[in-house]
Design a protein around this motif. Structure first.
Motif, PDB file in Angstrom:
ATOM      1  N   UNK A  19     -12.898   9.039   2.142  1.00 36.95           N
ATOM      2  CA  UNK A  19     -13.504   9.527   0.802  1.00 36.95           C
ATOM      3  C   UNK A  19     -14.206  10.781   1.013  1.00 36.95           C
ATOM      4  N   UNK A  20     -14.991  11.061   1.979  1.00 38.40           N
ATOM      5  CA  UNK A  20     -15.757  12.316   2.134  1.00 38.40           C
ATOM      6  C   UNK A  20     -14.597  13.557   2.499  1.00 38.40           C
ATOM      7  N   UNK A  21     -13.583  13.400   3.194  1.00 36.25           N
ATOM      8  CA  UNK A  21     -12.639  14.384   3.490  1.00 36.25           C
ATOM      9  C   UNK A  21     -11.582  14.193   2.168  1.00 36.25           C
ATOM     10  N   UNK A  22     -11.718  13.592   1.242  1.00 33.10           N
ATOM     11  CA  UNK A  22     -10.548  13.665   0.495  1.00 33.10           C
ATOM     12  C   UNK A  22      -9.123  13.360   0.957  1.00 33.10           C
ATOM     13  N   UNK A  23      -9.213  12.470   2.096  1.00 36.60           N
ATOM     14  CA  UNK A  23      -8.174  12.091   2.664  1.00 36.60           C
ATOM     15  C   UNK A  23      -7.440  12.962   3.498  1.00 36.60           C
ATOM     16  N   UNK A  24      -8.201  14.176   3.790  1.00 33.55           N
ATOM     17  CA  UNK A  24      -7.591  14.821   4.956  1.00 33.55           C
ATOM     18  C   UNK A  24      -7.472  14.371   6.519  1.00 33.55           C
ATOM     19  N   UNK A  25      -8.576  13.507   6.533  1.00 36.84           N
ATOM     20  CA  UNK A  25      -8.789  12.861   7.866  1.00 36.84           C
ATOM     21  C   UNK A  25      -8.782  11.346   7.743  1.00 36.84           C
ATOM     22  N   UNK A  26      -8.121  10.606   8.538  1.00 35.44           N
ATOM     23  CA  UNK A  26      -8.250   9.293   8.509  1.00 35.44           C
ATOM     24  C   UNK A  26      -6.981   8.297   8.288  1.00 35.44           C
ATOM     25  N   UNK A  27      -5.696   9.110   7.996  1.00 32.57           N
ATOM     26  CA  UNK A  27      -4.641   8.553   7.852  1.00 32.57           C
ATOM     27  C   UNK A  27      -3.755   9.214   8.968  1.00 32.57           C
ATOM     28  N   UNK A  28      -2.894   8.126   9.764  1.00 34.42           N
ATOM     29  CA  UNK A  28      -2.050   8.787  10.731  1.00 34.42           C
ATOM     30  C   UNK A  28      -0.669   7.776  10.767  1.00 34.42           C
ATOM     31  N   UNK A  29       0.282   8.478  11.141  1.00 33.85           N
ATOM     32  CA  UNK A  29       1.580   7.923  11.249  1.00 33.85           C
ATOM     33  C   UNK A  29       1.548   7.039  12.400  1.00 33.85           C
ATOM     34  N   UNK A  30       2.247   5.908  12.280  1.00 34.02           N
ATOM     35  CA  UNK A  30       2.424   5.094  13.414  1.00 34.02           C
ATOM     36  C   UNK A  30       3.247   5.708  14.663  1.00 34.02           C
ATOM     37  N   UNK A  83       0.075   2.766  12.688  1.00 35.06           N
ATOM     38  CA  UNK A  83      -0.741   3.978  11.729  1.00 35.06           C
ATOM     39  C   UNK A  83      -1.804   3.333  11.104  1.00 35.06           C
ATOM     40  N   UNK A  84      -2.511   4.295  10.177  1.00 33.49           N
ATOM     41  CA  UNK A  84      -3.266   3.888   9.169  1.00 33.49           C
ATOM     42  C   UNK A  84      -3.047   4.156   7.640  1.00 33.49           C
ATOM     43  N   UNK A  85      -2.948   3.527   6.877  1.00 34.46           N
ATOM     44  CA  UNK A  85      -2.667   3.782   5.407  1.00 34.46           C
ATOM     45  C   UNK A  85      -3.661   3.292   4.435  1.00 34.46           C
ATOM     46  N   UNK A  86      -3.711   4.213   3.478  1.00 35.14           N
ATOM     47  CA  UNK A  86      -4.762   3.639   2.088  1.00 35.14           C
ATOM     48  C   UNK A  86      -3.906   2.796   1.250  1.00 35.14           C
ATOM     49  N   UNK A  91      -8.309   0.077  -0.159  1.00 37.81           N
ATOM     50  CA  UNK A  91      -8.691  -0.249   1.351  1.00 37.81           C
ATOM     51  C   UNK A  91      -7.876   0.521   2.475  1.00 37.81           C
ATOM     52  N   UNK A  92      -8.364   0.600   3.454  1.00 34.34           N
ATOM     53  CA  UNK A  92      -7.321   1.161   4.647  1.00 34.34           C
ATOM     54  C   UNK A  92      -6.913   0.179   5.522  1.00 34.34           C
ATOM     55  N   UNK A  93      -5.702   0.177   5.784  1.00 35.62           N
ATOM     56  CA  UNK A  93      -5.318  -0.965   6.742  1.00 35.62           C
ATOM     57  C   UNK A  93      -4.251  -0.242   7.632  1.00 35.62           C
ATOM     58  N   UNK A  94      -3.924  -1.051   8.915  1.00 29.44           N
ATOM     59  CA  UNK A  94      -3.183  -0.600   9.617  1.00 29.44           C
ATOM     60  C   UNK A  94      -1.722  -1.177   9.376  1.00 29.44           C
ATOM     61  N   UNK A  95      -0.615  -0.412   9.781  1.00 28.18           N
ATOM     62  CA  UNK A  95       0.640  -0.669   9.307  1.00 28.18           C
ATOM     63  C   UNK A  95       1.685  -0.181  10.475  1.00 28.18           C
ATOM     64  N   UNK A  96       2.855  -0.801  10.183  1.00 28.86           N
ATOM     65  CA  UNK A  96       4.055  -0.034  11.042  1.00 28.86           C
ATOM     66  C   UNK A  96       5.322   0.153   9.975  1.00 28.86           C
ATOM     67  N   UNK A  97       6.086   0.886  10.544  1.00 28.42           N
ATOM     68  CA  UNK A  97       7.284   0.956   9.539  1.00 28.42           C
ATOM     69  C   UNK A  97       8.439  -0.010  10.034  1.00 28.42           C
ATOM     70  N   UNK A 133      -0.715   4.857   0.589  1.00 25.22           N
ATOM     71  CA  UNK A 133      -0.726   6.297   0.847  1.00 25.22           C
ATOM     72  C   UNK A 133      -0.901   6.662   2.242  1.00 25.22           C
ATOM     73  N   UNK A 134       0.233   7.135   2.699  1.00 24.21           N
ATOM     74  CA  UNK A 134       0.307   7.448   4.150  1.00 24.21           C
ATOM     75  C   UNK A 134       0.088   8.758   4.444  1.00 24.21           C
ATOM     76  N   UNK A 135       0.096   9.292   5.687  1.00 22.90           N
ATOM     77  CA  UNK A 135       0.037  10.702   5.900  1.00 22.90           C
ATOM     78  C   UNK A 135       0.986  11.471   5.467  1.00 22.90           C
ATOM     79  N   UNK A 136       2.344  10.890   4.985  1.00 20.71           N
ATOM     80  CA  UNK A 136       3.421  11.695   4.350  1.00 20.71           C
ATOM     81  C   UNK A 136       3.212  11.604   2.954  1.00 20.71           C
ATOM     82  N   UNK A 137       2.135  11.070   2.310  1.00 19.79           N
ATOM     83  CA  UNK A 137       2.233  10.969   0.862  1.00 19.79           C
ATOM     84  C   UNK A 137       2.053   9.394   0.368  1.00 19.79           C
ATOM     85  N   UNK A 138       2.050   9.586  -1.006  1.00 17.47           N
ATOM     86  CA  UNK A 138       1.702   8.316  -1.810  1.00 17.47           C
ATOM     87  C   UNK A 138       3.346   7.757  -2.324  1.00 17.47           C
ATOM     88  N   UNK A 139       3.411   6.388  -2.312  1.00 16.34           N
ATOM     89  CA  UNK A 139       4.546   5.991  -2.775  1.00 16.34           C
ATOM     90  C   UNK A 139       4.197   4.434  -3.494  1.00 16.34           C
TER      91      UNK A 139
END
Length: 144
Positions: free
Chosen positions: A13-24, A30-33, A47-53, A86-92
């Motif tokens: 929230x504070x970084x407006x999504x610039x930090x806190x999401x990462x690819x698996x 990885x972490x997605x919103x 919510x932020x959850x862990x995920x894999x592809x 919303x992943x590091x690569x964008x929203x879907x």
């Protein structure tokens, strides 16, 4: 675990999504919103959850810090399966479903490769942990 995710969500929230999401990566999740629709309010919930592809799908576990209660985001998805991932690569746009049978076993095994303690943590819960699959909405339900 719950405190970690609350802090993580604040960082996003504070970084407006610039930090806190990462690819698996191999051997790591990885972490997605995730934005769901509230089952009682109809309002967006994040919510932020862990995920894999898994091919084009995203996969997570419906856990609440390994506590007994089902997470609110999963309860929301049961009533309103359409969501935004919303992943590091964008929203879907995605549609969620609970993996069953062979699909669940296969995806559970993949998560167990990432987390050696998965079965021990799951044993702490009184009910089976749902494996949640997010399909891209452009293909969700195709062939059904």
């Amino acid at each position: 675990m719950v405190v970690f995710w609350h802090g993580h969500r604040a960082l996003l929230r504070v970084t407006r999504g610039r930090l806190g999401l990462w690819r698996p990566r191999p051997g790591r999740w990885g972490a997605m919103r995730l934005t769901t629709t509230g089952r009682r309010t109809g309002r967006p919930r994040q919510v932020v959850v862990g995920y894999f592809e898994d091919d084009r799908n995203l996969v997570t576990m419906a856990m609440n810090g390994w506590g007994a209660a089902e997470p609110a985001w999963w309860l929301n998805l049961k009533d309103h399966p359409d969501a935004i991932a919303q992943t590091r690569d964008g929203s879907r746009q995605v549609r969620a479903h609970r993996a069953q049978g062979e699909e669940r076993e296969r995806l559970w095994s993949r998560w167990a490769e990432i987390d050696d303690n998965l079965d021990a943590y799951a044993a702490l819960r009184p009910t089976e942990t749902a494996v949640v699959v997010f399909e891209p909405r452009d293909t969700a339900g195709a062939g059904a």
